[in-house]
Design a protein around this motif. Structure first.
Motif, PDB file in Angstrom:
ATOM      1  N   ALA A   1      37.605  54.487  38.558  1.00  0.00           N
ATOM      2  CA  ALA A   1      36.499  53.623  38.975  1.00  0.00           C
ATOM      3  C   ALA A   1      36.584  52.322  38.191  1.00  0.00           C
ATOM      4  O   ALA A   1      36.548  52.334  36.959  1.00  0.00           O
ATOM      5  CB  ALA A   1      35.161  54.314  38.724  1.00  0.00           C
ATOM      6  N   ILE A   2      36.693  51.196  38.913  1.00  0.00           N
ATOM      7  CA  ILE A   2      36.903  49.895  38.266  1.00  0.00           C
ATOM      8  C   ILE A   2      35.683  49.014  38.497  1.00  0.00           C
ATOM      9  O   ILE A   2      35.245  48.824  39.639  1.00  0.00           O
ATOM     10  CB  ILE A   2      38.145  49.184  38.837  1.00  0.00           C
ATOM     11  CG1 ILE A   2      39.343  50.129  38.902  1.00  0.00           C
ATOM     12  CG2 ILE A   2      38.488  47.962  37.996  1.00  0.00           C
ATOM     13  CD1 ILE A   2      40.523  49.545  39.660  1.00  0.00           C
ATOM     14  N   SER A   3      35.138  48.465  37.418  1.00  0.00           N
ATOM     15  CA  SER A   3      33.979  47.575  37.530  1.00  0.00           C
ATOM     16  C   SER A   3      33.899  46.679  36.310  1.00  0.00           C
ATOM     17  O   SER A   3      34.082  47.142  35.184  1.00  0.00           O
ATOM     18  CB  SER A   3      32.689  48.392  37.644  1.00  0.00           C
ATOM     19  OG  SER A   3      31.534  47.580  37.525  1.00  0.00           O
ATOM     20  N   GLN A   4      33.627  45.413  36.520  1.00  0.00           N
ATOM     21  CA  GLN A   4      33.412  44.510  35.399  1.00  0.00           C
ATOM     22  C   GLN A   4      32.153  44.901  34.644  1.00  0.00           C
ATOM     23  O   GLN A   4      32.161  45.051  33.431  1.00  0.00           O
ATOM     24  CB  GLN A   4      33.307  43.068  35.898  1.00  0.00           C
ATOM     25  CG  GLN A   4      33.284  42.001  34.794  1.00  0.00           C
ATOM     26  CD  GLN A   4      31.945  41.850  34.081  1.00  0.00           C
ATOM     27  OE1 GLN A   4      31.896  41.766  32.857  1.00  0.00           O
ATOM     28  NE2 GLN A   4      30.850  41.837  34.808  1.00  0.00           N
TER      29      GLN A   4
ATOM     30  N   ALA B   1      37.040  55.449  33.864  1.00  0.00           N
ATOM     31  CA  ALA B   1      36.379  54.166  34.060  1.00  0.00           C
ATOM     32  C   ALA B   1      37.203  53.061  33.426  1.00  0.00           C
ATOM     33  O   ALA B   1      37.625  53.179  32.264  1.00  0.00           O
ATOM     34  CB  ALA B   1      34.984  54.176  33.445  1.00  0.00           C
ATOM     35  N   ILE B   2      37.438  52.003  34.184  1.00  0.00           N
ATOM     36  CA  ILE B   2      38.008  50.769  33.640  1.00  0.00           C
ATOM     37  C   ILE B   2      36.919  49.725  33.762  1.00  0.00           C
ATOM     38  O   ILE B   2      36.514  49.348  34.867  1.00  0.00           O
ATOM     39  CB  ILE B   2      39.289  50.377  34.383  1.00  0.00           C
ATOM     40  CG1 ILE B   2      40.381  51.399  34.073  1.00  0.00           C
ATOM     41  CG2 ILE B   2      39.750  48.964  33.987  1.00  0.00           C
ATOM     42  CD1 ILE B   2      41.696  51.140  34.758  1.00  0.00           C
TER      43      ILE B   2
ATOM     44  N   THR C   1      42.281  41.089  33.217  1.00  0.00           N
ATOM     45  CA  THR C   1      42.278  42.169  32.222  1.00  0.00           C
ATOM     46  C   THR C   1      42.214  43.538  32.900  1.00  0.00           C
ATOM     47  O   THR C   1      42.739  44.527  32.357  1.00  0.00           O
ATOM     48  CB  THR C   1      41.124  42.010  31.217  1.00  0.00           C
ATOM     49  OG1 THR C   1      39.881  41.871  31.916  1.00  0.00           O
ATOM     50  CG2 THR C   1      41.349  40.806  30.319  1.00  0.00           C
ATOM     51  N   GLN C   2      41.599  43.619  34.067  1.00  0.00           N
ATOM     52  CA  GLN C   2      41.658  44.874  34.836  1.00  0.00           C
ATOM     53  C   GLN C   2      43.093  45.180  35.253  1.00  0.00           C
ATOM     54  O   GLN C   2      43.545  46.335  35.165  1.00  0.00           O
ATOM     55  CB  GLN C   2      40.771  44.778  36.073  1.00  0.00           C
ATOM     56  CG  GLN C   2      39.283  44.883  35.792  1.00  0.00           C
ATOM     57  CD  GLN C   2      38.438  44.584  37.023  1.00  0.00           C
ATOM     58  OE1 GLN C   2      38.959  44.214  38.077  1.00  0.00           O
ATOM     59  NE2 GLN C   2      37.135  44.751  36.900  1.00  0.00           N
ATOM     60  N   LEU C   3      43.826  44.154  35.707  1.00  0.00           N
ATOM     61  CA  LEU C   3      45.227  44.355  36.060  1.00  0.00           C
ATOM     62  C   LEU C   3      46.020  44.863  34.865  1.00  0.00           C
ATOM     63  O   LEU C   3      46.839  45.784  34.983  1.00  0.00           O
ATOM     64  CB  LEU C   3      45.832  43.048  36.571  1.00  0.00           C
ATOM     65  CG  LEU C   3      45.457  42.592  37.972  1.00  0.00           C
ATOM     66  CD1 LEU C   3      46.060  41.215  38.258  1.00  0.00           C
ATOM     67  CD2 LEU C   3      45.922  43.596  39.031  1.00  0.00           C
TER      68      LEU C   3
END
Length: 607
Positions: free
Chosen positions: A343-346, A370-371, A405-407
């Motif tokens: 699950a990706i979220s800023q 979680a990212i 930064t997610q990448l």
């Protein structure tokens, strides 16, 4: 979306409330308001438009307790009548972020009791309900507890009463709230950014929590009404993180903060290598035995997930699917036991993502990684594994450093997964890991090309449409480039896998359709060249962003920008930057509101 700030103090809270709202403007809004209380007065001030308009109307006002709100319209037009705070009876003021799904039934019930509604909002029912229960219980805390028990939907609320000017109450379910602790004063807000100038001591409220704030203390109650203790934390975020400095816009500042953000995100990676321990103590066991990966995300985070699918499948052989969270949550079907959900979220508070994560847990025996960029957010608290990006505070609505930064985090995950599963030999894994060492410097070098992208933008600003093309890991980057141009420059743009040109989009290509293409020197370069020739044969203007070694693609292109060096598998990170700069300068050229684009909000905390 909407922003909330509350304060109770021994000094005038109006300047603090207004400053907090100004620091939340990046979340998106269309009106704002204040609820103010002291022993001798109780009032509200509201304004459609910007916080500056509210500040002008509130000039000279004082209060020792208050609420502040910026509204992003969902129910009802963006007018002063629909602006928060809303009045219940003649003695209760409330602010609300979220959506009350059963507001129609509650409105009918309250109208039958004689309550008169003056707005079109769903939020006004909360104010009248609190007033109703306060009249029956003669206790503000009990009245708010009874009210939240009647509400269906997602909310963060603040409550102020004429009869209880020595306290404020807040509650959350499905929308974030954080408490700020001071000396002789206490605060709450929907985002820590609003509180950083007054305190760095925070308490993150849990799902269903309600808090009563006085000048000397805070009392917290869980969803069952039981008094509970929540851990206070010192937040390590500089108060000046929300200041522009010498930059023209926050988006520009955040574009140029990416070398630092990436270096900070990689700090532990460069110490430990791409190891499962980076993600938590359970990670090695989970990585070694998971049968599949599913990524869920929204917006730019979804594009990051699409890039990661290439890395994961190529380096580990595991099947990886990527879903838009708002679609996944309504799909039926079971997850294979052992599946790892990423699950990706800023923000860690995105409503659709949280719902999708919870839905995945109901569909099978899954684990969640979680990212996220925000520690102690709802997402991080509800996940099994965690990788925190270190992007810092991101103010601009259009994601820049949070995306890159997610990448980087997903790249590290894919390499760590390959390490745990032994699907790459040591030499391959070493090459993948060592590529990260040079990334911050390479990003710095690309940012130095800013003036060249500004020159491109002067031309691009005259167009009404654009196509973005890429192949393999650069296809999602084409999607991201198109999204950025849409978000801030208001130019209709679409991203495509270059091989899809012949399957429809080529019909749009003529001399008025700029085509922004990304190319790297890999096994697909020849095919990219062929796609560009198709565009050129139809008078399309190609703006080419390419790594060294792609000279075969230059012929016939309208504009070419060659990056300083090849980035190998990290090319999606590096090629993102010129697309960000191009969109930024195009928006500046068109005169749009870069940091607060129309109709958009930074944190989407309602469905």
């Amino acid at each position: 979306m909407c922003g909330i700030v509350g304060a109770i103090s021994e000094r005038n809270v109006v300047p603090m409330l207004l400053a907090g709202l100004q620091r939340l403007e990046y979340r998106g809004y269309d009106s704002s308001g204040l609820a103010l209380a002291s022993a001798d007065h109780f009032e509200r001030v509201r304004a459609a438009g910007r916080v500056a308009d509210l500040a002008a109307k509130a000039d000279g006002h004082t209060a020792l307790a208050g609420l502040a709100h910026t509204r992003w319209a969902t129910h009802g037009a963006p007018t002063e009548l629909n602006a928060h705070p809303h009045l219940g009876g003649d003695s209760v003021l409330i602010v609300h972020n979220g959506i009350i799904e059963n507001h129609n039934a509650l409105r009918t019930e309250l109208q039958a009791q004689g309550y008169r509604f003056t707005s079109e909002t769903d939020s006004e029912v909360i104010a009248h309900l609190v007033h109703h229960y306060l009249h029956r219980a003669n206790d503000l805390l009990a009245a708010v507890q009874a009210t939240v028990g009647r509400l269906t939907g997602a909310f963060a609320i603040g409550v102020l009463s004429r009869d209880y000017p020595d306290r404020v109450i807040c509650a959350r379910r499905g929308s974030p709230l954080v408490l700020g602790l001071g000396f002789g004063e206490q605060f709450f807000a929907s985002d820590i950014a609003a509180l950083l100038p007054v305190t760095q001591r925070m308490i993150y409220l849990e799902e269903g929590d309600l808090a009563e704030l006085s000048r000397s203390e805070v009392r917290i109650f869980n969803a069952a009404g039981e008094a509970v203790t929540r851990q206070a934390r010192t937040v390590d975020v500089a108060a000046d993180s929300a200041d522009l400095g010498h930059y023209r816009h926050f988006m520009q500042k955040e574009i140029f903060e990416q070398p630092t953000a990436i270096a900070n995100t990689l700090q532990r990676v460069l110490e430990l290598g791409c190891q499962s321990a980076l993600f938590g103590p359970q990670a090695d066991e989970l990585f070694a035995h998971t049968p599949a990966i599913r990524i869920v995300a929204c917006g730019s985070s979804y594009h990051a997930g699409l890039v990661a699918r290439y890395w994961i499948e190529e380096w580990t052989g595991l099947p990886c699917s990527v879903d838009i969270a708002s679609e996944y949550r309504y799909r039926k079907g079971r997850e294979q036991d052992g599946t790892l959900i990423i699950a990706i979220s800023q923000s860690g508070e995105t409503a659709d993502l949280l719902a999708a994560m919870r839905s995945a847990r109901e569909r099978g025996d899954v684990k969640v990684l979680a990212i996220c960029n925000v520690p102690h957010s709802t997402l991080t608290r509800e996940s099994d594994l965690l990788f925190l990006t270190q992007a810092g505070l991101e103010i601009g609505v259009a994601s820049t450093k949070a995306f890159t930064t997610q990448l980087v985090a997903l790249y590290v995950f894919a390499a760590s997964l390959a390490h745990s599963r032994k699907t790459l030999n040591p030499a391959q894994l070493k090459d993948i890991t060592e590529a990260l060492n040079h990334l911050p410097v390479l990003v710095e070098e690309v940012l130095a090309m800013d003036s060249k992208l500004e020159a491109w933008a002067q031309e691009l600003a005259h167009y009404h449409n654009a196509l973005f093309l890429g192949r393999h890991t650069l296809f999602p980057i084409a999607l991201e480039g198109a999204l950025k141009l849409k978000e801030i420059a208001y130019i209709h743009a679409e991203g495509y896998a270059a091989g899809e040109l012949k399957h429809g989009p080529l019909a749009l290509v003529d001399e008025d359709m700029p085509v922004i293409a990304c190319a790297v020197n890999d096994e697909l370069l020849e095919k990219v060249v062929s796609n560009l020739r198709e565009v050129q044969a139809r008078s399309g203007k190609v703006f080419l962003l390419a790594e060294p070694g792609c000279e075969a693609a230059h012929e016939g292109c309208h504009r070419v920008l060659t990056l300083p060096a090849a980035a190998g598998p990290l090319a999606p990170v590096v090629l993102t930057l010129p697309l960000q700069m191009l969109s930024y300068h195009t928006a500046c050229r068109k005169g749009t509101d870069v940091d607060k684009p129309r109709n958009l909000a930074k944190s989407v905390t309602v469905e």
